[in-house]
Enzyme design. Structure first.
Site, PDB file in Angstrom:
ATOM      1  N   ASP A  78       2.243  47.257 -17.026  1.00 29.21           N
ATOM      2  CA  ASP A  78       1.751  48.630 -16.951  1.00 29.21           C
ATOM      3  C   ASP A  78       2.643  49.511 -17.828  1.00 29.21           C
ATOM      4  O   ASP A  78       3.681  49.083 -18.298  1.00 29.21           O
ATOM      5  CB  ASP A  78       1.757  49.143 -15.507  1.00 29.21           C
ATOM      6  N   ASP A  80       4.738  52.986 -17.938  1.00 28.55           N
ATOM      7  CA  ASP A  80       5.284  54.110 -17.186  1.00 28.55           C
ATOM      8  C   ASP A  80       5.740  55.183 -18.165  1.00 28.55           C
ATOM      9  O   ASP A  80       6.291  54.880 -19.218  1.00 28.55           O
ATOM     10  CB  ASP A  80       6.474  53.646 -16.334  1.00 28.55           C
ATOM     11  N   ASP A 159      17.747  51.317 -12.991  1.00 28.97           N
ATOM     12  CA  ASP A 159      18.522  50.192 -12.480  1.00 28.97           C
ATOM     13  C   ASP A 159      19.265  49.407 -13.565  1.00 28.97           C
ATOM     14  O   ASP A 159      20.488  49.346 -13.571  1.00 28.97           O
ATOM     15  CB  ASP A 159      17.654  49.273 -11.598  1.00 28.97           C
TER      16      ASP A 159
HETATM   17  P1  ATP Z   1       7.337  45.589 -14.127  1.00 26.29           P
HETATM   18  O1  ATP Z   1       6.404  46.758 -14.015  1.00 26.29           O
HETATM   19  O2  ATP Z   1       7.058  44.682 -15.242  1.00 26.29           O
HETATM   20  O3  ATP Z   1       7.546  44.901 -12.852  1.00 26.29           O
HETATM   21  P2  ATP Z   1       9.261  47.661 -14.586  1.00 26.29           P
HETATM   22  O4  ATP Z   1      10.630  47.632 -15.188  1.00 26.29           O
HETATM   23  O5  ATP Z   1       8.256  48.523 -15.263  1.00 26.29           O
HETATM   24  O6  ATP Z   1       8.785  46.169 -14.490  1.00 26.29           O
HETATM   25  P3  ATP Z   1       8.734  49.197 -12.231  1.00 26.29           P
HETATM   26  O7  ATP Z   1       8.930  48.801 -10.818  1.00 26.29           O
HETATM   27  O8  ATP Z   1       7.374  49.427 -12.741  1.00 26.29           O
HETATM   28  O9  ATP Z   1       9.446  48.072 -13.090  1.00 26.29           O
HETATM   29  O10 ATP Z   1       9.635  50.467 -12.467  1.00 26.29           O
HETATM   30  C1  ATP Z   1       9.604  51.204 -13.694  1.00 26.29           C
HETATM   31  C2  ATP Z   1      10.998  51.644 -14.065  1.00 26.29           C
HETATM   32  O11 ATP Z   1      11.526  52.499 -13.060  1.00 26.29           O
HETATM   33  C3  ATP Z   1      12.008  50.516 -14.177  1.00 26.29           C
HETATM   34  O12 ATP Z   1      11.983  49.926 -15.460  1.00 26.29           O
HETATM   35  C4  ATP Z   1      13.306  51.237 -13.912  1.00 26.29           C
HETATM   36  O13 ATP Z   1      13.748  51.920 -15.041  1.00 26.29           O
HETATM   37  C5  ATP Z   1      12.916  52.255 -12.871  1.00 26.29           C
HETATM   38  N1  ATP Z   1      13.108  51.753 -11.495  1.00 26.29           N
HETATM   39  C6  ATP Z   1      12.181  51.175 -10.709  1.00 26.29           C
HETATM   40  N2  ATP Z   1      12.684  50.859  -9.516  1.00 26.29           N
HETATM   41  C7  ATP Z   1      13.974  51.243  -9.512  1.00 26.29           C
HETATM   42  C8  ATP Z   1      15.029  51.201  -8.567  1.00 26.29           C
HETATM   43  N3  ATP Z   1      14.853  50.656  -7.363  1.00 26.29           N
HETATM   44  N4  ATP Z   1      16.230  51.712  -8.922  1.00 26.29           N
HETATM   45  C9  ATP Z   1      16.404  52.267 -10.138  1.00 26.29           C
HETATM   46  N5  ATP Z   1      15.468  52.322 -11.071  1.00 26.29           N
HETATM   47  C10 ATP Z   1      14.247  51.832 -10.789  1.00 26.29           C
HETATM   48 MG    MG Z   2       6.300  48.918 -14.601  1.00 23.17          MG
END
Ligand code: ATP
Ligand code: MG
Length: 466
Positions: A78, A80, A159
């Site tokens: 996705d 963001d 994170d």
């Molecule tokens: P994917 O969507 O492929 O699982 P993602 O990195 O996009 O991976 P998401 O859960 O969609 O993960 O979160 C988007 C972004 O928000 C992350 O890349 C990170 O920068 C931030 N993020 C999400 N969860 C946390 C958390 N628990 N603590 C700190 N930052 C976070």
């Molecule tokens: Mg994501």
């Protein structure tokens, strides 16, 4: 120390060393001609949102997994978006949007089936922050996280370094705030800031470290991985509903088996499935039946995902909890197998939902899959034919095959069912005949002289109808 040094020593792909990079001086900016992200790789919906924010005078960045996965040449799950516009302002710009979240307020902009998540820059804050928009519990855990900030601040509260790269729609540059690019090149999961502190703020980050390591086939940096063993217990008070969301991402994203192995390496699996962990530890079979079964089930679902087939959490959850259910059944006395299974299923699920919730839409099929395991051995008369029409036959049969492959002694029952499905009508009749006579349901007899009523009950249960 080593961590800081590594952060500052940037080894570019071409081998030259760039200038030291200090988080406090802002990001390293990578210009359009120095990176491989092209607008063609970004979904039209995400581009629309980025441009509309920019045209309204706001900052607009693609961030997180979208940037990370594009830099790795993968397809983001996705997109963001991060902006300095407040949620209400974003909401005003998009009629097709809704405000969501309490712990973390966001805007979802919907385009058909695609949802673009737009977050306002958040500031990092500490427990002495008096702003009542942020809440931190005594253990240091963030319970609300709505202090708005600048893009720099937003980056540092993310994170991992690889998740803190921002693609700016204004100029198509990438802003790398925490040396994420270097960690992408080194294939390293590295926490931004002090890992202990960051895990205490949000213990789910431990699971995220493992999820990304498995998904991307990256290593977890020592300083990021080392605290996990000591801090794993912080997962215990995490709400069961959030834990359920996380286990879906951990096990149903195509790298379930690798994820499982890492969770075991870091001693976290037991916090997700305490009863399963207990069954694994209690297992004294030479070929580690319990764990082998779980690995097989995960491998099976990873393969299904890689072939574009559907997977249901119910099947995996049924697999994780199968041996705990068996252990519970073994402890129940004086009850026929079917009700004993139902009782055990109930007990085990009730215990599991203390760790991770299990919505009813999954617990019902789980019970049906377990139920099938009692039905599949009973093939006399018309039963086999009837079972084929059961809506849970397929899942029950797949489950049986995995049990058999894992080494459970089942007398080639799985093979029998495989042949039966492919057989023609007359062959099916032959197969059923070859099973011999159906065991007659036994009438309740008077207790034998030895007074062994428990045994009687068990015997009559084996032949009772499921
Ligand atoms: P994917 O969507 O492929 O699982 P993602 O990195 O996009 O991976 P998401 O859960 O969609 O993960 O979160 C988007 C972004 O928000 C992350 O890349 C990170 O920068 C931030 N993020 C999400 N969860 C946390 C958390 N628990 N603590 C700190 N930052 C976070
Ligand atoms: Mg994501």
């Amino acid at each position: 120390m080593g961590f800081i040094n590594k952060l500052f020593k940037k080894v570019r792909g071409n081998g030259s060393t760039s200038a030291a990079h200090d988080l406090s001086t802002g990001p390293r900016t990578i210009s359009r001609d120095q990176h491989a992200i092209s607008r063609r790789d970004i979904s039209d919906s995400a581009l629309k949102v980025l441009y509309r924010l920019k045209d309204a005078g706001y900052q607009a960045y693609l961030v997180g997994g979208g940037v990370r996965d594009l830099l790795l040449g993968g397809e983001p799950k996705d997109f963001d978006i991060a902006t300095d516009a407040h949620p209400e302002q974003v909401h005003k710009l998009f009629r097709n949007s809704i405000l969501i979240g309490r712990r973390f307020r966001l805007v979802h902009v919907r385009f058909g089936r695609e949802i673009i998540e737009v977050a306002t820059f958040r500031a990092n804050h500490t427990s002495d922050n008096s702003d009542n928009q942020a809440r931190q519990s005594d253990s240091g855990m963030l319970t609300r996280d709505n202090v708005y900030g600048t893009v720099d601040e937003d980056a540092l509260r993310r994170d991992f370094t690889i998740n803190a790269m921002y693609y700016n729609i204004n100029g198509f540059t990438i802003h790398d705030f925490a040396n994420g690019l270097e960690d992408i090149q080194n294939r390293t999961i590295r926490m931004i800031g002090d890992p202990y502190e960051r895990y205490r703020e949000d213990p789910v980050r431990m699971l995220r470290a493992i999820r990304f390591a498995a998904k991307l086939d990256f290593d977890i940096a020592d300083e990021t991985g080392d605290p996990i063993d000591e801090l794993g217990h912080l997962l215990e008070p995490i709400p069961a509903a959030r834990m359920f969301e996380e286990i879906l991402k951990l096990f149903l994203a195509g790298q379930g088996e690798a994820t499982y192995e890492l969770l075991q390496d870091y001693n976290l699996f037991g916090y997700l499935f305490p009863q399963t962990q207990a069954a694994i530890e209690a297992d004294d079979s030479t070929d580690q039946l319990v764990e082998t079964f779980i690995q097989r089930a995960l491998r099976n679902s990873d393969e299904r995902i890689s072939h574009g087939k559907s997977v249901t959490p119910a099947f995996l959850l049924a697999a994780f909890l199968w041996h705990p259910v068996q252990a519970r059944v073994a402890k129940i006395r004086n009850m026929p197998p079917v009700p004993a299974l139902h009782q055990a299923a109930q007990d085990v699920i009730q215990e599991q939902v203390k760790s991770t919730s299990i919505p009813r839409r999954f617990s019902t099929p789980m019970k049906e899959i377990w139920d099938m395991q009692l039905r599949l051995p009973r093939r006399h008369g018309n039963r086999a034919q009837q079972l084929l029409d059961n809506k849970r036959f397929r899942a029950g049969y797949d489950f049986l095959l995995i049990r058999e492959a894992a080494g459970e002694p089942l007398d080639d029952l799985g093979e029998w069912w495989t042949s039966f499905q492919y057989a023609g009508e007359s062959q099916r009749m032959e197969m059923t005949k070859a099973l011999g006579k159906a065991p007659r349901p036994k009438r309740k007899r008077k207790p034998s002289k030895s007074g062994d009523t428990a045994n009687d009950a068990a015997e009559s249960a084996v032949s009772s109808d499921a």
